[in-house]
Design a protein around this motif. Structure first.
Motif, PDB file in Angstrom:
ATOM      1  N   CYS A  26     101.090  29.000  53.087  1.00 42.47           N
ATOM      2  CA  CYS A  26     100.883  29.489  54.458  1.00 42.47           C
ATOM      3  C   CYS A  26     100.785  31.011  54.476  1.00 42.47           C
ATOM      4  CB  CYS A  26     102.023  29.038  55.366  1.00 42.47           C
ATOM      5  SG  CYS A  26     102.026  27.280  55.713  1.00 42.47           S
ATOM      6  N   SER A  27     101.687  31.683  53.761  1.00 36.49           N
ATOM      7  CA  SER A  27     101.660  33.143  53.736  1.00 36.49           C
ATOM      8  C   SER A  27     100.380  33.666  53.112  1.00 36.49           C
ATOM      9  CB  SER A  27     102.862  33.690  52.965  1.00 36.49           C
ATOM     10  OG  SER A  27     104.033  33.543  53.718  1.00 36.49           O
ATOM     11  N   THR A  28      99.953  33.035  52.029  1.00 38.87           N
ATOM     12  CA  THR A  28      98.719  33.454  51.366  1.00 38.87           C
ATOM     13  C   THR A  28      97.524  33.240  52.290  1.00 38.87           C
ATOM     14  OG1 THR A  28      99.683  32.919  49.220  1.00 38.87           O
ATOM     15  CG2 THR A  28      97.292  33.137  49.315  1.00 38.87           C
ATOM     16  N   SER A  29      97.478  32.092  52.951  1.00 35.27           N
ATOM     17  CA  SER A  29      96.384  31.809  53.884  1.00 35.27           C
ATOM     18  C   SER A  29      96.360  32.789  55.049  1.00 35.27           C
ATOM     19  CB  SER A  29      96.485  30.383  54.418  1.00 35.27           C
ATOM     20  OG  SER A  29      96.306  29.449  53.380  1.00 35.27           O
ATOM     21  N   ALA A  30      97.533  33.285  55.427  1.00 35.92           N
ATOM     22  CA  ALA A  30      97.619  34.254  56.522  1.00 35.92           C
ATOM     23  C   ALA A  30      97.293  35.666  56.045  1.00 35.92           C
ATOM     24  CB  ALA A  30      99.010  34.219  57.144  1.00 35.92           C
ATOM     25  N   GLY A  31      97.093  35.813  54.735  1.00 40.04           N
ATOM     26  CA  GLY A  31      96.790  37.137  54.187  1.00 40.04           C
ATOM     27  C   GLY A  31      98.028  37.962  53.910  1.00 40.04           C
ATOM     28  N   ASP A  32      99.180  37.333  53.919  1.00 41.89           N
ATOM     29  CA  ASP A  32     100.440  38.045  53.692  1.00 41.89           C
ATOM     30  C   ASP A  32     100.908  37.817  52.260  1.00 41.89           C
ATOM     31  OD1 ASP A  32     102.931  39.186  53.687  1.00 41.89           O
ATOM     32  OD2 ASP A  32     103.849  37.691  54.990  1.00 41.89           O
ATOM     33  N   THR A  33     100.548  38.747  51.387  1.00 40.48           N
ATOM     34  CA  THR A  33     100.996  38.632  49.994  1.00 40.48           C
ATOM     35  C   THR A  33     101.691  39.904  49.525  1.00 40.48           C
ATOM     36  OG1 THR A  33      98.844  39.371  49.196  1.00 40.48           O
ATOM     37  CG2 THR A  33      99.197  36.974  49.357  1.00 40.48           C
ATOM     38  N   ILE A  34     101.965  40.830  50.436  1.00 40.25           N
ATOM     39  CA  ILE A  34     102.624  42.071  50.012  1.00 40.25           C
ATOM     40  C   ILE A  34     103.888  42.386  50.804  1.00 40.25           C
ATOM     41  CG2 ILE A  34     100.523  43.148  49.111  1.00 40.25           C
ATOM     42  CD1 ILE A  34     100.379  44.751  51.738  1.00 40.25           C
ATOM     43  N   SER A  35     104.239  41.565  51.765  1.00 43.16           N
ATOM     44  CA  SER A  35     105.413  41.864  52.592  1.00 43.16           C
ATOM     45  C   SER A  35     106.702  41.498  51.865  1.00 43.16           C
ATOM     46  CB  SER A  35     105.347  41.085  53.909  1.00 43.16           C
ATOM     47  OG  SER A  35     105.559  39.709  53.679  1.00 43.16           O
ATOM     48  N   THR A  36     107.802  42.000  52.381  1.00 43.72           N
ATOM     49  CA  THR A  36     109.099  41.637  51.815  1.00 43.72           C
ATOM     50  C   THR A  36     109.390  40.160  52.061  1.00 43.72           C
ATOM     51  OG1 THR A  36     110.213  42.360  53.841  1.00 43.72           O
ATOM     52  CG2 THR A  36     110.088  43.951  52.035  1.00 43.72           C
ATOM     53  N   TYR A  37     108.848  39.617  53.138  1.00 42.24           N
ATOM     54  CA  TYR A  37     109.052  38.189  53.415  1.00 42.24           C
ATOM     55  C   TYR A  37     108.404  37.345  52.320  1.00 42.24           C
ATOM     56  CZ  TYR A  37     109.590  33.806  55.744  1.00 42.24           C
ATOM     57  OH  TYR A  37     109.945  32.524  56.013  1.00 42.24           O
ATOM     58  N   TYR A  38     107.193  37.712  51.917  1.00 44.65           N
ATOM     59  CA  TYR A  38     106.506  37.007  50.843  1.00 44.65           C
ATOM     60  C   TYR A  38     107.326  37.112  49.557  1.00 44.65           C
ATOM     61  CZ  TYR A  38     102.642  35.489  47.832  1.00 44.65           C
ATOM     62  OH  TYR A  38     101.857  34.803  46.937  1.00 44.65           O
ATOM     63  N   ALA A  39     107.874  38.282  49.313  1.00 49.35           N
ATOM     64  CA  ALA A  39     108.722  38.484  48.128  1.00 49.35           C
ATOM     65  C   ALA A  39     109.968  37.611  48.185  1.00 49.35           C
ATOM     66  CB  ALA A  39     109.104  39.959  48.007  1.00 49.35           C
ATOM     67  N   ASP A  40     110.521  37.434  49.391  1.00 48.56           N
ATOM     68  CA  ASP A  40     111.687  36.551  49.555  1.00 48.56           C
ATOM     69  C   ASP A  40     111.339  35.112  49.172  1.00 48.56           C
ATOM     70  OD1 ASP A  40     113.263  38.632  50.469  1.00 48.56           O
ATOM     71  OD2 ASP A  40     113.044  38.102  52.588  1.00 48.56           O
ATOM     72  N   ILE A  41     110.172  34.666  49.606  1.00 52.69           N
ATOM     73  CA  ILE A  41     109.747  33.301  49.268  1.00 52.69           C
ATOM     74  C   ILE A  41     109.609  33.162  47.756  1.00 52.69           C
ATOM     75  CG2 ILE A  41     107.932  31.538  49.514  1.00 52.69           C
ATOM     76  CD1 ILE A  41     107.245  32.835  52.235  1.00 52.69           C
ATOM     77  N   LEU A  42     108.967  34.150  47.123  1.00 53.42           N
ATOM     78  CA  LEU A  42     108.830  34.122  45.654  1.00 53.42           C
ATOM     79  C   LEU A  42     110.190  34.129  44.974  1.00 53.42           C
ATOM     80  CD1 LEU A  42     105.865  36.600  45.071  1.00 53.42           C
ATOM     81  CD2 LEU A  42     105.837  34.109  44.755  1.00 53.42           C
ATOM     82  N   GLY A  43     111.108  34.941  45.502  1.00 52.65           N
ATOM     83  CA  GLY A  43     112.465  34.992  44.943  1.00 52.65           C
ATOM     84  C   GLY A  43     113.163  33.660  45.053  1.00 52.65           C
ATOM     85  N   ASN A  44     113.034  33.015  46.201  1.00 52.30           N
ATOM     86  CA  ASN A  44     113.642  31.684  46.375  1.00 52.30           C
ATOM     87  C   ASN A  44     113.057  30.685  45.390  1.00 52.30           C
ATOM     88  OD1 ASN A  44     115.271  32.577  48.463  1.00 52.30           O
ATOM     89  ND2 ASN A  44     113.912  31.864  50.066  1.00 52.30           N
ATOM     90  N   LEU A  45     111.750  30.733  45.224  1.00 54.80           N
ATOM     91  CA  LEU A  45     111.082  29.820  44.299  1.00 54.80           C
ATOM     92  C   LEU A  45     111.598  30.043  42.877  1.00 54.80           C
ATOM     93  CD1 LEU A  45     109.023  27.560  44.026  1.00 54.80           C
ATOM     94  CD2 LEU A  45     107.243  29.302  43.770  1.00 54.80           C
ATOM     95  N   ALA A  46     111.782  31.288  42.502  1.00 53.84           N
ATOM     96  CA  ALA A  46     112.270  31.610  41.156  1.00 53.84           C
ATOM     97  C   ALA A  46     113.688  31.075  40.937  1.00 53.84           C
ATOM     98  CB  ALA A  46     112.242  33.121  40.931  1.00 53.84           C
ATOM     99  N   ILE A  47     114.505  31.125  41.976  1.00 49.55           N
ATOM    100  CA  ILE A  47     115.884  30.634  41.885  1.00 49.55           C
ATOM    101  C   ILE A  47     115.925  29.123  41.718  1.00 49.55           C
ATOM    102  CG2 ILE A  47     118.026  30.334  43.174  1.00 49.55           C
ATOM    103  CD1 ILE A  47     117.451  33.100  44.442  1.00 49.55           C
ATOM    104  N   TYR A  48     115.018  28.424  42.402  1.00 47.73           N
ATOM    105  CA  TYR A  48     115.033  26.965  42.397  1.00 47.73           C
ATOM    106  C   TYR A  48     114.510  26.440  41.099  1.00 47.73           C
ATOM    107  CZ  TYR A  48     115.431  27.839  47.431  1.00 47.73           C
ATOM    108  OH  TYR A  48     115.798  28.299  48.661  1.00 47.73           O
TER     109      TYR A  48
END
Length: 191
Positions: free
Chosen positions: A169-191
């Motif tokens: 969803c974030s990628t489709s919205a064009g959001d790949t540089i925000s801290t929110y996007y980084a949070d999602i990536l961080g969560n994925l890395a933890i899981y």
């Protein structure tokens, strides 16, 4: 932001939507930096405006007030206040406002150690958002919240799936540089 408040007041007056949103945003910012007195002053100035208590403007002010309660750790009061906003959004058939309130409310339930309820509320938001494919930012937040809740209940596979949906969803919205996007990536890395 204080300058914006003055400009919006000059343009719209106290009952303008943008002015009221600015007050709410300022209140949230003051709460985040620990100035709860200033935060509450702004909230009360929002409440004292003669606004139709069934309008979306009033629901927005309630949602901002809920954020301030949550920022001070009072998640139960945040939930209660958001429930007032939910009723208004339902009466006004504002599905996006409703979904947004549910996404926020779900995180408050989780912080109150009511993860099962958080999952239920977040799923309600996602069900609404399924009908609004352009609301990608809210949908990404919903799936990221759901990922956190699923992980908390030990369901790592579903948590990963939710993170991937949030990233999509974030990628489709064009959001790949925000801290929110980084949070999602961080969560994925933890899981």
């Amino acid at each position: 932001m204080e300058r914006a408040k003055k400009i919006l007041y000059d343009v719209e007056g106290v009952s303008g939507i943008s002015y009221q949103q600015c007050l709410g945003d300022l209140s949230s910012l003051y709460a985040k930096i620990g100035n709860l007195e200033r935060s509450n002053d702004l909230l009360y100035s929002m409440q004292n405006v003669q606004v139709n208590k069934k309008s979306n403007l009033y629901a927005i002010s309630l949602a901002k007030r809920a954020q301030t309660y949550a920022a001070s750790g009072n998640y139960s009061q945040g939930i209660s206040t958001l429930n007032e906003a939910v009723k208004i959004y339902e009466e006004n058939h504002d599905s996006i406002g409703l979904a947004n309130a549910y996404v926020t409310m779900s995180s408050y339930y989780h912080r109150n150690k009511k993860t099962t309820k958080a999952i239920e509320i977040c799923n309600q938001a996602i069900s609404i958002l399924d009908h609004y494919p352009n609301e990608l930012d809210i949908t990404a937040r919903a799936y990221n919240n759901l990922a956190i809740f699923k992980r908390a209940t030990g369901n790592t596979k579903e948590a990963i799936d939710c993170c991937l949906k949030a990233l999509e969803c974030s990628t489709s919205a064009g959001d790949t540089i925000s801290t929110y996007y980084a949070d999602i990536l961080g969560n994925l890395a933890i899981y």
